[in-house]
Design a protein around this motif. Sequence first.
Motif, PDB file in Angstrom:
ATOM      1  N   ALA A 195       0.946  -1.105   0.588  1.00 35.59           N
ATOM      2  CA  ALA A 195      -0.096  -0.263  -0.405  1.00 35.59           C
ATOM      3  C   ALA A 195       1.126   1.068  -0.137  1.00 35.59           C
ATOM      4  CB  ALA A 195      -0.898  -0.317   1.164  1.00 35.59           C
ATOM      5  N   THR A 196       1.690   1.352   0.790  1.00 34.11           N
ATOM      6  CA  THR A 196       2.373   2.159   0.475  1.00 34.11           C
ATOM      7  C   THR A 196       3.215   2.270  -0.273  1.00 34.11           C
ATOM      8  OG1 THR A 196       3.346   2.300   2.839  1.00 34.11           O
ATOM      9  CG2 THR A 196       5.370   3.149   2.208  1.00 34.11           C
ATOM     10  N   VAL A 197       3.501   1.857  -1.280  1.00 32.14           N
ATOM     11  CA  VAL A 197       4.267   1.688  -2.636  1.00 32.14           C
ATOM     12  C   VAL A 197       2.970   2.181  -3.053  1.00 32.14           C
ATOM     13  CG1 VAL A 197       5.608   0.517  -4.259  1.00 32.14           C
ATOM     14  CG2 VAL A 197       6.175  -0.472  -2.058  1.00 32.14           C
ATOM     15  N   PHE A 198       2.345   0.927  -3.489  1.00 35.20           N
ATOM     16  CA  PHE A 198       1.476   2.132  -4.139  1.00 35.20           C
ATOM     17  C   PHE A 198       1.018   3.841  -3.743  1.00 35.20           C
ATOM     18  CE2 PHE A 198      -3.185   2.582  -4.993  1.00 35.20           C
ATOM     19  CZ  PHE A 198      -4.143   2.794  -6.170  1.00 35.20           C
ATOM     20  N   PHE A 199       0.382   3.956  -2.990  1.00 39.82           N
ATOM     21  CA  PHE A 199       0.003   5.134  -3.075  1.00 39.82           C
ATOM     22  C   PHE A 199       1.318   6.535  -3.704  1.00 39.82           C
ATOM     23  CE2 PHE A 199      -3.290   3.746   0.506  1.00 39.82           C
ATOM     24  CZ  PHE A 199      -3.731   3.856   0.086  1.00 39.82           C
ATOM     25  N   PHE A 200       2.649   6.440  -3.053  1.00 37.29           N
ATOM     26  CA  PHE A 200       3.182   7.196  -3.636  1.00 37.29           C
ATOM     27  C   PHE A 200       3.819   7.015  -4.905  1.00 37.29           C
ATOM     28  CE2 PHE A 200       5.332   7.091   0.819  1.00 37.29           C
ATOM     29  CZ  PHE A 200       4.997   8.629   1.325  1.00 37.29           C
ATOM     30  N   GLU A 233       1.047   5.973  -7.488  1.00 39.12           N
ATOM     31  CA  GLU A 233       0.221   6.769  -7.757  1.00 39.12           C
ATOM     32  C   GLU A 233      -0.371   8.045  -7.583  1.00 39.12           C
ATOM     33  OE1 GLU A 233      -2.649   6.057 -10.051  1.00 39.12           O
ATOM     34  OE2 GLU A 233      -0.207   3.929  -9.862  1.00 39.12           O
ATOM     35  N   ARG A 234       0.215   9.103  -6.432  1.00 37.34           N
ATOM     36  CA  ARG A 234       0.638  10.161  -6.702  1.00 37.34           C
ATOM     37  C   ARG A 234       0.684  11.127  -6.967  1.00 37.34           C
ATOM     38  NH1 ARG A 234       3.302  14.702  -4.544  1.00 37.34           N
ATOM     39  NH2 ARG A 234       2.532  15.799  -2.911  1.00 37.34           N
ATOM     40  N   SER A 235       1.027  11.004  -7.955  1.00 32.36           N
ATOM     41  CA  SER A 235       1.526  12.739  -9.549  1.00 32.36           C
ATOM     42  C   SER A 235      -0.052  11.784 -10.312  1.00 32.36           C
ATOM     43  CB  SER A 235       2.724  11.436 -10.171  1.00 32.36           C
ATOM     44  OG  SER A 235       2.766  10.706 -10.763  1.00 32.36           O
ATOM     45  N   SER A 236      -0.554  10.850 -10.066  1.00 36.62           N
ATOM     46  CA  SER A 236      -2.017  10.570 -11.069  1.00 36.62           C
ATOM     47  C   SER A 236      -3.269  11.094 -10.359  1.00 36.62           C
ATOM     48  CB  SER A 236      -1.473   8.793 -11.584  1.00 36.62           C
ATOM     49  OG  SER A 236      -2.134   8.844 -10.462  1.00 36.62           O
ATOM     50  N   VAL A 237      -3.125  11.347  -9.495  1.00 36.60           N
ATOM     51  CA  VAL A 237      -4.831  12.842  -8.985  1.00 36.60           C
ATOM     52  C   VAL A 237      -4.641  13.624  -8.708  1.00 36.60           C
ATOM     53  CG1 VAL A 237      -4.837  10.170  -7.312  1.00 36.60           C
ATOM     54  CG2 VAL A 237      -3.215  12.664  -6.035  1.00 36.60           C
ATOM     55  N   ALA A 238      -5.657  14.011  -8.886  1.00 34.93           N
ATOM     56  CA  ALA A 238      -5.571  16.100  -9.402  1.00 34.93           C
ATOM     57  C   ALA A 238      -4.993  16.143  -7.799  1.00 34.93           C
ATOM     58  CB  ALA A 238      -7.422  15.989  -8.236  1.00 34.93           C
ATOM     59  N   THR A 239      -5.087  17.572  -7.789  1.00 34.01           N
ATOM     60  CA  THR A 239      -4.131  18.835  -7.021  1.00 34.01           C
ATOM     61  C   THR A 239      -4.502  18.650  -5.589  1.00 34.01           C
ATOM     62  OG1 THR A 239      -3.552  19.753  -9.008  1.00 34.01           O
ATOM     63  CG2 THR A 239      -2.865  20.614  -7.074  1.00 34.01           C
ATOM     64  N   GLY A 240      -5.783  18.208  -5.598  1.00 31.93           N
ATOM     65  CA  GLY A 240      -6.634  18.772  -4.194  1.00 31.93           C
ATOM     66  C   GLY A 240      -6.443  16.750  -2.985  1.00 31.93           C
ATOM     67  N   LYS A 270      -3.696  15.303  -3.312  1.00 28.66           N
ATOM     68  CA  LYS A 270      -2.092  15.124  -3.847  1.00 28.66           C
ATOM     69  C   LYS A 270      -1.635  14.564  -2.152  1.00 28.66           C
ATOM     70  CE  LYS A 270      -0.119  16.601  -8.279  1.00 28.66           C
ATOM     71  NZ  LYS A 270      -0.142  15.497  -8.776  1.00 28.66           N
ATOM     72  N   THR A 271      -2.374  15.902  -1.331  1.00 29.09           N
ATOM     73  CA  THR A 271      -1.584  15.716  -0.109  1.00 29.09           C
ATOM     74  C   THR A 271      -1.999  14.515   1.103  1.00 29.09           C
ATOM     75  OG1 THR A 271      -1.423  18.298   0.140  1.00 29.09           O
ATOM     76  CG2 THR A 271      -1.514  17.184   1.993  1.00 29.09           C
ATOM     77  N   PRO A 272      -3.437  14.455   0.597  1.00 31.66           N
ATOM     78  CA  PRO A 272      -4.021  13.117   1.266  1.00 31.66           C
ATOM     79  C   PRO A 272      -3.668  11.814   1.108  1.00 31.66           C
ATOM     80  CG  PRO A 272      -5.605  14.702   1.045  1.00 31.66           C
ATOM     81  CD  PRO A 272      -4.769  15.116   0.075  1.00 31.66           C
ATOM     82  N   ILE A 273      -3.018  11.688  -0.143  1.00 27.37           N
ATOM     83  CA  ILE A 273      -2.213  10.674  -0.364  1.00 27.37           C
ATOM     84  C   ILE A 273      -1.013  10.592   0.162  1.00 27.37           C
ATOM     85  CG2 ILE A 273      -1.743   9.429  -2.609  1.00 27.37           C
ATOM     86  CD1 ILE A 273      -4.472   8.935  -2.570  1.00 27.37           C
TER      87      ILE A 273
END
Length: 84
Positions: free
Chosen positions: A47-52, A54-61, A63-66
């Motif tokens: 999960a840690t690897v996945f979240f980091f 995928e951080r660049s592929s989410v909307a700007t708002g 990025k911080t929660p991810i």
Amino acid sequence: MNKMKMFTLVAILMGLPNVANADSSLLAYDDFIGMTFWLISMAMLAATVFFFMERSSVATGWKTPITVVGLITGVAFIHYMYVR
């Protein structure tokens, strides 16, 4: 370069289990608690690897929660390794 950082992070985290000097490094085939503990530990690492990643592929708002969720699962993985 981002993938190289992730590879380095995973390599460092995979080396952590050697830090905790457990009595036995192998699980018995009938150790249900040990197997589920191992499964949850690996899920936290994944999960840690996945979240980091995928951080660049989410909307700007988002990025911080991810990033925060990635840090939480990373800390949980490290704690599971020390508890083991």
